[in-house]
Design a protein around this motif. Structure first.
Motif, PDB file in Angstrom:
ATOM      1  N   SER A 144     -10.825 -45.803  12.102  1.00  0.00           N
ATOM      2  CA  SER A 144     -10.826 -44.705  11.133  1.00  0.00           C
ATOM      3  C   SER A 144      -9.411 -44.414  10.651  1.00  0.00           C
ATOM      4  CB  SER A 144     -11.422 -43.444  11.765  1.00  0.00           C
ATOM      5  OG  SER A 144     -11.167 -42.321  10.953  1.00  0.00           O
ATOM      6  N   ALA A 145      -8.479 -44.361  11.582  1.00  0.00           N
ATOM      7  CA  ALA A 145      -7.100 -44.008  11.221  1.00  0.00           C
ATOM      8  C   ALA A 145      -6.453 -45.108  10.380  1.00  0.00           C
ATOM      9  CB  ALA A 145      -6.287 -43.750  12.485  1.00  0.00           C
ATOM     10  N   GLY A 174      -6.269 -47.733   7.772  1.00  0.00           N
ATOM     11  CA  GLY A 174      -7.064 -48.090   6.602  1.00  0.00           C
ATOM     12  C   GLY A 174      -6.175 -48.199   5.383  1.00  0.00           C
ATOM     13  N   LEU A 175      -6.766 -47.927   4.244  1.00  0.00           N
ATOM     14  CA  LEU A 175      -6.002 -47.958   2.999  1.00  0.00           C
ATOM     15  C   LEU A 175      -4.824 -46.982   3.061  1.00  0.00           C
ATOM     16  CD1 LEU A 175      -9.007 -48.016   0.520  1.00  0.00           C
ATOM     17  CD2 LEU A 175      -7.486 -49.912   1.093  1.00  0.00           C
ATOM     18  N   GLY A 176      -4.980 -45.941   3.873  1.00  0.00           N
ATOM     19  CA  GLY A 176      -3.908 -44.958   4.026  1.00  0.00           C
ATOM     20  C   GLY A 176      -2.623 -45.589   4.521  1.00  0.00           C
ATOM     21  N   ASN A 177      -2.735 -46.581   5.390  1.00  0.00           N
ATOM     22  CA  ASN A 177      -1.545 -47.223   5.934  1.00  0.00           C
ATOM     23  C   ASN A 177      -0.978 -48.270   4.997  1.00  0.00           C
ATOM     24  OD1 ASN A 177      -3.579 -46.433   7.991  1.00  0.00           O
ATOM     25  ND2 ASN A 177      -1.875 -46.797   9.359  1.00  0.00           N
ATOM     26  N   TYR A 213     -11.456 -43.128  -2.531  1.00  0.00           N
ATOM     27  CA  TYR A 213     -11.203 -44.174  -1.526  1.00  0.00           C
ATOM     28  C   TYR A 213     -12.037 -45.410  -1.836  1.00  0.00           C
ATOM     29  CZ  TYR A 213      -9.692 -45.543   3.196  1.00  0.00           C
ATOM     30  OH  TYR A 213      -9.086 -46.161   4.257  1.00  0.00           O
ATOM     31  N   PHE A 241      -3.627 -37.579   6.159  1.00  0.00           N
ATOM     32  CA  PHE A 241      -4.502 -38.616   5.605  1.00  0.00           C
ATOM     33  C   PHE A 241      -4.575 -39.807   6.553  1.00  0.00           C
ATOM     34  CE2 PHE A 241      -5.833 -42.083   2.909  1.00  0.00           C
ATOM     35  CZ  PHE A 241      -6.709 -41.496   2.001  1.00  0.00           C
ATOM     36  N   THR A 242      -3.436 -40.274   7.000  1.00  0.00           N
ATOM     37  CA  THR A 242      -3.409 -41.519   7.762  1.00  0.00           C
ATOM     38  C   THR A 242      -4.059 -41.350   9.136  1.00  0.00           C
ATOM     39  OG1 THR A 242      -2.045 -43.415   8.345  1.00  0.00           O
ATOM     40  CG2 THR A 242      -1.133 -41.254   8.846  1.00  0.00           C
ATOM     41  N   SER A 246      -6.605 -39.425   9.658  1.00  0.00           N
ATOM     42  CA  SER A 246      -7.991 -38.977   9.415  1.00  0.00           C
ATOM     43  C   SER A 246      -8.205 -37.534   9.858  1.00  0.00           C
ATOM     44  CB  SER A 246      -9.002 -39.859  10.155  1.00  0.00           C
ATOM     45  OG  SER A 246      -8.809 -41.210   9.874  1.00  0.00           O
ATOM     46  N   MET A 252     -10.473 -32.975   7.916  1.00  0.00           N
ATOM     47  CA  MET A 252     -11.765 -32.897   7.230  1.00  0.00           C
ATOM     48  C   MET A 252     -12.937 -33.145   8.175  1.00  0.00           C
ATOM     49  SD  MET A 252     -12.520 -36.501   5.595  1.00  0.00           S
ATOM     50  CE  MET A 252     -13.937 -36.455   6.670  1.00  0.00           C
TER      51      MET A 252
HETATM   52  N1  PHE Z   1      -7.166 -42.486   7.777  1.00  0.00           N
HETATM   53  C1  PHE Z   1      -7.791 -43.251   6.763  1.00  0.00           C
HETATM   54  C2  PHE Z   1      -6.793 -44.240   6.198  1.00  0.00           C
HETATM   55  O1  PHE Z   1      -5.642 -44.210   6.531  1.00  0.00           O
HETATM   56  C3  PHE Z   1      -8.355 -42.401   5.652  1.00  0.00           C
HETATM   57  C4  PHE Z   1      -9.160 -41.237   6.102  1.00  0.00           C
HETATM   58  C5  PHE Z   1      -8.824 -39.970   5.675  1.00  0.00           C
HETATM   59  C6  PHE Z   1     -10.240 -41.391   6.956  1.00  0.00           C
HETATM   60  C7  PHE Z   1      -9.516 -38.865   6.098  1.00  0.00           C
HETATM   61  C8  PHE Z   1     -10.961 -40.287   7.389  1.00  0.00           C
HETATM   62  C9  PHE Z   1     -10.601 -39.027   6.969  1.00  0.00           C
HETATM   63  O2  PHE Z   1      -7.137 -45.056   5.394  1.00  0.00           O
END
Ligand code: PHE
Length: 457
Positions: A23-24, A26-29, A110, A231-232, A234, A237
């Protein structure tokens, strides 16, 4: 305390860790981190970002996992239940509801970016990206943005896969696949770093990323770094809260949090070290915005030996990392809907996915038919942001910090000392005290201060 849960649990400690790291990471990184760091001046941003991860992100990650495991339900119902168990108002459920709204916004864009990754995967495989230089790569990216129909289709495919996994329940497939593929992504990232070190402008990239110029720390940089930290990881939310609800009692939350934070930060830094040498060597701007990764990496793949293979593998794994994150954005909503009588998981997954896909069309159209729309134009410094950028900015930099602040305050002030000690799985000692000071004071104050700064600035 695990009675009454309608939800499945993770099959094992390792399965949970992989899902949470999935989850952590992802595209965020790989997509978001480099472009936000680039827009915020590099080193100064890095410093604030790492500070935010340790002082705000880590304690809130622990807070969310604790609230979830205590409540054993979706964010809305966990907040409500745990508040009531402690003699407080069920109105805390609104903290969970804010998270659901944030989830809808985040997943809507996303999935559009996930669609870009799909597009690039197929183009790399077909060899049509071979031989591109910097100018051609920028042009190719703009060309993709100018075509709403194909973007909407890829966005649909990405969303469909997300819905499919969530509909099946996350236990079997996703846990196993994550265990196999996350390490593969890591190795591939190392290969690209290796290439960037030799073929890119490594020195300039290092200076850009790791030599902070303190005069560059503005309110804008603070808010970007804080938003990226949420965001990164997660956070803010209810994604980690929901994963915590599927957690059994014998797993150490602090230890899991350490692994999640460590793995996530490592992947982000590696992504930066892979991308910026190529940015500087190709004469591109670090502040190029959301297209940064999609413009720079194809240039590298075009010129490295075996680039088609490395490139295809990279986009495949990026996609996988994105899916293991997107399911965690959809899951809290589905888990909440599932708690209503007579509701079928698969059905609500499909309906939510379809609705969120439709919201995402706004982001798609923002690059072409609706490119004149700038939702944040009332703020001078944000006036040029398109629709996707605006959704991204507001959700990460405002909604996630507010949701995270609620989690910190809740775990810090509403949950009793005994509950916290039980969830942390420790005797009262340094870990408890440090966590509690961070959750009660430091994290909420940091969020309040940064939001105040950014509004003032
Ligand atoms: N953490 C995820 C990422 O880095 C994005 C994400 C945000 C997932 C919020 C869950 C909640 O891509």
């Amino acid at each position: 305390m695990q009675t009454g849960s309608v939800h499945e649990h993770w099959s094992s400690r390792g399965g949970f860790i992989m899902a949470a790291v999935g989850s952590a990471v992802g595209l965020g990184n790989i997509w978001r981190f480099p472009y936000v760091a680039g827009e915020s001046g590099g080193g100064a941003f890095m410093l604030v970002y790492l500070g935010a991860i340790l002082l705000v992100g880590a304690p809130i990650l622990i807070a969310e996992l604790m609230i979830g495991r205590r409540g054993q339900m979706s964010p809305i119902n966990s907040y409500r239940k745990v508040a009531e168990d402690h003699g407080y108002s069920p109105g805390w459920k609104w903290a969970g509801a804010l998270g659901m709204l944030t989830a809808v916004i985040i997943l809507s864009f996303y999935s559009v970016i996930g669609g870009w990754a799909l597009t690039f995967l197929f183009e790399t495989l077909s060899g049509s990206l071979s031989g591109m230089d910097a100018a051609a790569s920028s042009e190719h990216f703009d060309d993709m943005l100018s075509k709403p129909v194909s973007m909407a289709i890829w966005h649909f495919v990405f969303m469909a896969v997300t819905v499919w996994v969530v509909a099946r329940g996350i236990k079997g497939g996703i846990e196993k696949a994550a265990t196999l593929l996350m390490p593969a992504l890591f190795v591939l990232l190392l290969v690209i770093v290796g290439y960037a070190v030799f073929a890119g402008d490594f020195g300039r990239a290092m200076a850009f990323l790791f030599m902070p110029d303190f005069s560059k720390i503005t309110g804008e940089v603070l808010v970007n770094a804080l938003g990226q930290a949420f965001f990164t990881l997660s956070l803010g939310m209810g994604a980690m809260l929901t994963y915590g609800a599927y957690l059994s009692r014998d797993i150490s939350i602090p230890r899991a949090a350490g692994i999640i934070v460590g793995a996530d930060s490592l992947v982000a830094i590696l992504a930066g070290v892979a991308i910026f040498p190529i940015v500087f060597a190709s004469g591109l701007e670090p502040s190029a915005g959301p297209g940064l990764v999609f413009i720079t990496l194809p240039i590298a793949f075009a010129s490295m030996p075996g680039g088609v293979i490395v490139g295809s593998l990279f986009f495949a794994l990026l996609l996988f990392a994105a899916i293991t994150s997107s399911i965690s954005i959809l899951e809290p909503l589905v888990s909440w809907l599932e708690e209503h009588k007579g509701v079928q998981r698969a059905k609500v997954a499909v309906i939510s996915g379809a609705g969120i896909w439709a919201v995402g069309l706004l982001s798609v159209l923002g690059y072409n038919e609706l490119s004149h729309v700038h939702p944040l134009a009332f703020v001078e410094s944000l006036a040029d942001k398109d629709i996707l950028d605006s959704f991204d900015y507001v959700s990460a930099n405002l909604f996630l910090p507010l949701g995270g602040m609620a989690a910190a305050l809740f775990a810090g002030w509403i949950m009793s000392r005994d509950t916290v000690l039980e969830e942390l799985g420790v005797e009262e000692g340094w870990l408890f005290h440090i966590w509690r000071i961070l959750a009660r004071f430091v994290a909420p104050a940091a969020v309040a201060w940064v939001l105040y700064e950014s509004i003032g600035g």
